[in-house]
Design an enzyme around this catalytic site. Structure first.
Site, PDB file in Angstrom:
ATOM      1  N   GLY A 211       0.824  -1.211   0.000  1.00 41.18           N
ATOM      2  CA  GLY A 211       0.000   0.000   0.000  1.00 41.18           C
ATOM      3  C   GLY A 211       0.849   1.246   0.000  1.00 41.18           C
ATOM      4  O   GLY A 211       2.066   1.182  -0.191  1.00 41.18           O
ATOM      5  N   ASN A 212       0.214   2.390   0.189  1.00 46.13           N
ATOM      6  CA  ASN A 212       0.977   3.630   0.292  1.00 46.13           C
ATOM      7  C   ASN A 212       0.311   4.569   1.294  1.00 46.13           C
ATOM      8  O   ASN A 212      -0.740   4.252   1.853  1.00 46.13           O
ATOM      9  CB  ASN A 212       1.144   4.275  -1.090  1.00 46.13           C
ATOM     10  CG  ASN A 212      -0.183   4.677  -1.686  1.00 46.13           C
ATOM     11  OD1 ASN A 212      -0.866   5.552  -1.171  1.00 46.13           O
ATOM     12  ND2 ASN A 212      -0.565   4.015  -2.778  1.00 46.13           N
ATOM     13  N   ARG A 213       0.929   5.723   1.500  1.00 47.65           N
ATOM     14  CA  ARG A 213       0.530   6.588   2.625  1.00 47.65           C
ATOM     15  C   ARG A 213      -0.562   7.588   2.285  1.00 47.65           C
ATOM     16  O   ARG A 213      -0.864   8.459   3.088  1.00 47.65           O
ATOM     17  CB  ARG A 213       1.764   7.326   3.138  1.00 47.65           C
ATOM     18  CG  ARG A 213       2.760   6.422   3.800  1.00 47.65           C
ATOM     19  CD  ARG A 213       4.068   7.135   4.070  1.00 47.65           C
ATOM     20  NE  ARG A 213       3.926   8.301   4.935  1.00 47.65           N
ATOM     21  CZ  ARG A 213       4.888   9.201   5.132  1.00 47.65           C
ATOM     22  NH1 ARG A 213       6.046   9.055   4.528  1.00 47.65           N
ATOM     23  NH2 ARG A 213       4.676  10.231   5.909  1.00 47.65           N
ATOM     24  N   ALA A 278      -3.453   7.878  -5.208  1.00 42.76           N
ATOM     25  CA  ALA A 278      -2.121   7.316  -5.418  1.00 42.76           C
ATOM     26  C   ALA A 278      -2.292   5.842  -5.757  1.00 42.76           C
ATOM     27  O   ALA A 278      -2.328   4.998  -4.855  1.00 42.76           O
ATOM     28  CB  ALA A 278      -1.281   7.496  -4.167  1.00 42.76           C
TER      29      ALA A 278
END
Ligand code: CTP
Length: 409
Positions: A211-213, A278
């Protein structure tokens, strides 16, 4: 509005079960420094009594033109308002407002007000969908009012469907947006826009993912701002845990492939698409059905990755409409091959979008923060610096740029 003056808000409350939720909206408005006059309809008082509105607003309550007559309230209240918000708005009051009736204090206020007006309808699905209600809503929108789409979910009794009052906290956010913009006509009225938000997850097995932030804050700020400017908004939200913005259709997804499909579907015929999400660029080539176990010999598995579709490039090169405006975001750090802006200009050309909102993320400053700082690059060689400020402010600057391009088409 003169500096130091408290913004004056009229809260119209109609006779529906959601009237109790207006008490929370009232509380949020007064606690944030607004001067609120509550104007309930007669039937609203069947649901929540005058003492509640009087105590929470600190003002006397009237439903009829003939109360407190020396103050000519039916003219004064509307004239002095910076914003009128009707929440909940019933089918009956939408009809009365659309036809210019003036048979109680609230409808008189609506006729004398020259400020922005927001209606937050709440009713049963059949009443909302009835052609009479839809025609009244269309009339009110044509005249510049913002009519929030009701939320879907549990209605009074056991039935569910479209017709719920959106979360009062989100109606409050919308009111603040509209007040901030002042008495402008909603410049995105009649426009259909799509915003992607959040960060995608690419699963390795049923419990693990890459995943990402991304928090979704900027995408949701964009959605709120567009709704406040009158647009019909769809947000495709990847793993966002924030409350749904009022009047915005929220489609939830997890992976980049799902995000792609939902953005492409929602974008059909859209005036503008803003890719604030994102999406993960890569996904594991295979997803294990069972949880991946540790190997007895202590070795770690190798994860093989495949590249995901580039949604922004796809939408830009196969536009939903030839004149639609497509906006991308670029989170850049700059490297030995070029500065943040060099890399962003190259990305704008590569992706083929009209506008690229460039964040310098050296240090990870943007993620989860309420503030943002950006440069908006245009394919038409324009460049616009947005100083450090709220994500809400940046959202409005982005829509200013989009609106300018939409009207020039
Ligand atoms: N984006 C997209 N689909 C992807 C990846 C990114 O639509 N698979 C969009 C993002 O929503 C954003 C823009 O493309 O609007 C730029 O994202 P960014 O991650 O900066 O670009 P990348 O194409 O991934 O380029 P880089 O090689 O710099 O990572």
């Amino acid at each position: 509005m003169p500096a130091g003056r408290r913004p004056t808000v009229v809260l119209g409350v109609c006779g529906g079960i959601a009237a109790y939720k207006a008490a929370e909206l009232l509380r949020r408005l007064t606690e944030s420094g607004h001067d609120v006059t509550v104007v309930p309809t007669r039937t609203a008082l069947e649901f929540v009594g005058a003492p509640t509105w009087a105590a929470l607003s600190g003002k006397e309550i009237a439903t009829e033109v003939f109360e407190h007559i020396t103050e000519v309230p039916h003219v004064r209240i509307g004239q002095q308002a910076d914003l009128v918000v009707v929440a909940p708005a019933t089918a009956n009051t939408l009809a009365r407002a659309a036809h210019g009736l003036a048979d109680d204090l609230l409808t008189n206020v609506l006729l004398t007000a020259r400020c922005p007006v927001v209606f937050a309808p709440a009713m049963h699905t059949e009443m909302w969908e009835h052609p009479a209600t839809q025609a009244n809503v269309a009339t009110l929108r044509e005249r510049g009012a913002i009519v929030i789409e009701p939320a879907e979910g549990r209605l009074t009794g056991k039935d569910t469907g479209k017709g719920r009052l959106p979360d009062p906290a989100e109606i409050f956010e919308l009111c603040v947006e509209v007040l901030d913009r002042g008495p402008l006509r909603p410049d995105l009225a009649g426009r259909q826009v799509v915003v992607s938000a959040g960060g995608t997850r690419e699963y390795l097995d049923p419990v693990r993912f890459l995943g990402n932030r991304s928090s979704g804050l900027q995408g949701y700020a964009l959605a709120r701002a567009a709704a406040a400017r009158g647009a019909e908004v769809t947000v495709v939200a990847a793993n966002v845990t924030l409350p749904d913005p009022a009047g915005v259709k929220v489609v939830r997804v997890e992976t980049t492939a799902q995000l792609r499909d939902e953005v492409v579907a929602a974008a059909a015929g859209a005036d503008a698409v803003v890719m604030a999400a994102a999406p993960a660029d890569f996904r594991p080539t295979s997803v294990s059905d069972a949880k991946i176990k540790k190997a007895a010999d202590g070795s770690a598995p190798t994860i093989e990755l495949a590249q995901n579709p580039d949604i922004l490039a796809e939408i830009s090169h196969h536009r939903p409409r030839p004149d639609s405006v497509i906006v991308g975001f670029a989170a850049e750090t700059g490297d030995e091959t070029g500065s943040v802006l060099d890399l962003a200009r190259a990305k704008l050309a590569r992706k083929g979008c009209d506008l690229l909102v460039v964040n310098d993320v050296s240090g990870g400053a943007v993620f989860g923060s309420p503030d943002n700082q950006a440069v908006i690059l245009g394919a038409d060689e324009t460049s616009y610096d947005v100083p450090l400020g709220s994500k809400r402010l940046l959202a409005h600057v982005i829509w200013d740029q989009v609106a300018a391009r939409l009207t020039s088409h």
